[in-house]
Enzyme design. Structure first.
Site, short mmCIF file in Angstrom:
data_model
loop_
_atom_site.label_atom_id
_atom_site.label_comp_id
_atom_site.label_asym_id
_atom_site.label_seq_id
_atom_site.Cartn_x
_atom_site.Cartn_y
_atom_site.Cartn_z
CG LEU A 66 9.82 -17.50 -3.20
CD1 LEU A 66 9.44 -17.37 -1.64
CD2 LEU A 66 10.65 -16.13 -3.68
CG ASP A 81 -2.04 0.83 0.99
OD1 ASP A 81 -2.44 1.54 0.11
OD2 ASP A 81 -2.70 1.27 2.10
CG HIS A 96 -0.43 1.80 -9.39
ND1 HIS A 96 -0.70 1.38 -8.10
CD2 HIS A 96 -1.32 2.57 -9.66
CE1 HIS A 96 -1.79 1.97 -7.64
NE2 HIS A 96 -2.37 2.86 -8.39
C1 IPE Z 1 -5.22 -2.65 -0.05
O1 IPE Z 1 -4.94 -1.35 -0.19
C2 IPE Z 1 -5.16 -3.34 -1.16
C3 IPE Z 1 -3.89 -3.53 -1.98
C4 IPE Z 1 -2.69 -3.03 -1.54
C5 IPE Z 1 -3.88 -4.31 -3.28
P1 IPE Z 1 -6.27 -0.27 -0.28
O2 IPE Z 1 -5.33 0.94 -0.65
O3 IPE Z 1 -7.03 -0.66 -1.46
O4 IPE Z 1 -6.86 -0.32 1.16
P2 IPE Z 1 -7.83 0.76 1.62
O5 IPE Z 1 -8.78 1.17 0.73
O6 IPE Z 1 -6.85 1.68 2.08
O7 IPE Z 1 -8.44 0.00 3.18
C1 IPE Z 2 -1.79 0.14 -3.31
O1 IPE Z 2 -1.30 1.72 -3.17
C2 IPE Z 2 -1.73 -0.52 -4.60
C3 IPE Z 2 -3.21 -1.02 -4.89
C4 IPE Z 2 -4.27 -0.75 -4.14
C5 IPE Z 2 -3.52 -1.45 -6.29
P1 IPE Z 2 -2.46 2.53 -3.58
O2 IPE Z 2 -3.06 2.73 -4.82
O3 IPE Z 2 -3.58 2.19 -2.43
O4 IPE Z 2 -1.70 3.89 -2.87
P2 IPE Z 2 -2.52 4.76 -1.89
O5 IPE Z 2 -3.05 3.90 -0.84
O6 IPE Z 2 -3.51 5.56 -2.57
O7 IPE Z 2 -1.23 5.82 -1.42
MG MG Z 3 -4.01 2.47 -0.56
#
Ligand code: IPE
Ligand code: IPE
Ligand code: MG
Length: 247
Positions: free
Chosen positions: A138, A28, A45
């Site tokens: 792994l 995240d 990303h």
């Molecule tokens: C969780 O992150 C999903 C992934 C890292 C793929 P999100 O960014 O979607 O989670 P919330 O919405 O902050 O809970």
């Molecule tokens: C996690 O990073 C990746 C996915 C959920 C695909 P985010 O896109 O949720 O990044 P933030 O939380 O907005 O910073």
């Molecule tokens: Mg996020």
């Protein structure tokens, strides 16, 4: 098999004696990493993808046998189409090169319903699973279009079908039966969940398999979560007293 002793390959001096068997990474913070730098979320990303490769390689080097990554959740489809398309494009690219990048010994398994993807992505996912199925050094579990509640509901449906067909009796449904019908059937539970980005939640990640996991949270955003940061988490984990309900 909650723990294993580190191998000599893992002996880089900064690692503890006891390492987790299964580390779950909630990748995240990509969006915020980009925003802080005035860049589009899509570039976050891209950087997150590069770090996925770096951390996977490091886990292979230090001898962790199972790692899982939260790549895309069942809830992430709520995001703007442009962002979803960007993530799918990165997945396409990685599906082409991840096997070569990791070399021998790595098995890839996708957790989640693949039927939602465009045909080319689905075919590549299945091919990667088939090509790597015999590897055991792994195991990398890739949670894509994954949701813990969705997975448990699917397990319930699969079990109900067996009951309906007379293959299974209601009295024989145990915790093991539920586990055997999850995407992770046959895989060890998560020992350590690592979530960067400052959020203190699971967000529907492997909720069954994390029942007795240890949690490690850090404010660092995923693209900046380095092997050194992982070492800190591993040292922290080694100091935890895991009782699993015992004394
Ligand atoms: C969780 O992150 C999903 C992934 C890292 C793929 P999100 O960014 O979607 O989670 P919330 O919405 O902050 O809970
Ligand atoms: C996690 O990073 C990746 C996915 C959920 C695909 P985010 O896109 O949720 O990044 P933030 O939380 O907005 O910073
Ligand atoms: Mg996020």
């Amino acid at each position: 098999m909650a723990f294993f002793k580190k191998t000599t390959a893992a002996d880089n001096g900064s690692l503890p004696e006891v390492l987790p068997t299964h580390i779950g990474f909630i990748m995240d913070g990509n969006g915020r990493w980009a925003k802080k730098r005035g860049l589009p979320r899509s570039l976050g990303h891209v950087e997150g993808g590069k770090n996925f490769k770096r951390i996977m390689q490091y886990c292979k080097d230090i001898g962790i046998p199972y790692i899982s990554f939260y790549v895309f959740s069942t809830e992430n489809w709520k995001r703007p189409k442009e962002e979803i398309d960007g993530i799918l494009a990165i997945m396409r690219e990685y599906l082409d090169e991840v096997q070569k990048h990791l070399g021998d010994g790595v098995r890839a398994i996708f957790l989640g319903d693949k039927s939602v993807y465009p045909e080319d992505i689905r075919t590549k996912m299945i091919k990667l699973e088939e090509d790597t199925a015999h590897h055991r050094q792994l195991t990398v579990l890739l949670a894509t279009n994954y949701g813990g509640r969705d997975e448990i509901a699917r397990s319930a449906r699969l079990i109900a079908e067996k009951v309906q067909k007379g293959e299974l009796s209601v009295d024989d449904i145990s915790e093991q039966t539920v586990a055997d019908h999850l995407y992770t059937a046959g895989m060890p539970d998560v020992d350590l969940v690592i979530r960067p980005s400052g959020e203190l939640r699971l967000s529907n990640y492997l909720i069954w398999q994390c029942a007795y996991a240890e949690y490690y949270f850090t404010d660092i955003m995923w693209p900046d979560f380095s092997p050194d940061e992982l070492n800190k988490a591993l040292i922290d984990f080694a100091g935890r007293g895991r009782r699993f309900g015992g004394v």
